[in-house]
Design an enzyme around this catalytic site. Sequence first.
Site, PDB file in Angstrom:
ATOM      1  N   LYS A 120       0.830  -1.209   0.000  1.00 12.87           N
ATOM      2  CA  LYS A 120       0.000   0.000   0.000  1.00 12.87           C
ATOM      3  C   LYS A 120       0.863   1.257   0.000  1.00 12.87           C
ATOM      4  O   LYS A 120       0.631   2.183  -0.786  1.00 12.87           O
ATOM      5  CB  LYS A 120      -0.926   0.008   1.220  1.00 12.87           C
ATOM      6  CG  LYS A 120      -1.919   1.173   1.213  1.00 12.87           C
ATOM      7  CD  LYS A 120      -2.669   1.282   2.528  1.00 12.87           C
ATOM      8  CE  LYS A 120      -1.811   1.931   3.588  1.00 12.87           C
ATOM      9  NZ  LYS A 120      -2.551   2.232   4.837  1.00 12.87           N
ATOM     10  N   ASP A 138      -6.614   1.268   0.980  1.00 10.19           N
ATOM     11  CA  ASP A 138      -6.636   1.375   2.439  1.00 10.19           C
ATOM     12  C   ASP A 138      -8.035   1.016   2.921  1.00 10.19           C
ATOM     13  O   ASP A 138      -8.867   0.528   2.151  1.00 10.19           O
ATOM     14  CB  ASP A 138      -6.227   2.782   2.891  1.00 10.19           C
ATOM     15  CG  ASP A 138      -7.290   3.832   2.553  1.00 10.19           C
ATOM     16  OD1 ASP A 138      -8.226   3.535   1.761  1.00 10.19           O
ATOM     17  OD2 ASP A 138      -7.201   4.939   3.098  1.00 10.19           O
TER      18      ASP A 138
END
Length: 212
Positions: A120, A138
Amino acid sequence: MNKLKRTEIFTRLRNENPNPETELEYTSPFELLVAVALSAQATDVSVNKATRKLYPIANTPEAIYALGEDGLKEYIKTIGLYNSKAKNVIKLCKDLIELHGSIVPDDRKALEALAGVGRKTANVVLNTAFGHPVMAVDTHIFRVSNRTKIAPGKNVDEVEQKLVRFIPKEFMMDAHHWLILHGRYTCVARKPKCGSCIIEDLCEYKDKIEID
């Protein structure tokens, strides 16, 4: 959800916010990398408060590394998990200095090899700092993707793969920012603000809440 509906959703999000940006404050790829690493399980607001004090003092790998873990902790102790984050950021700085000449690499594999940098974080840096059409997922984007049915999936990897596959190419560069902002301010976790949502009529969420 069909392609036409997805296209209309992102068209509306783009019309409302043509030039979306991250809410993390930064002036260089390195500042962004550190900010994103610090933002895990923390709010952008809390990270910005810390980096506003940190970056005027130390905003290069050498300068932060010179602070050491204890020195860095003094700046980031208001952020969750600051002990482990300080350790990772110091090691990250060491790796950047020794392996990359203090330059943040524009490469996923190299980024993910740095301490505290997962997929991420790497995606955020690749997209925001270097302009790669990649998708960082997220909690906000995971929720919006599943709730609207833009790209439903059981885990973040599945959602990421579907978003990359389903989002029209013309929207990919900014899609991460549109989705995260939509999840942060409109499609919120407990009571989504469906009544004031610009894509409510396109969203396939079955339990819409009419809140203006």
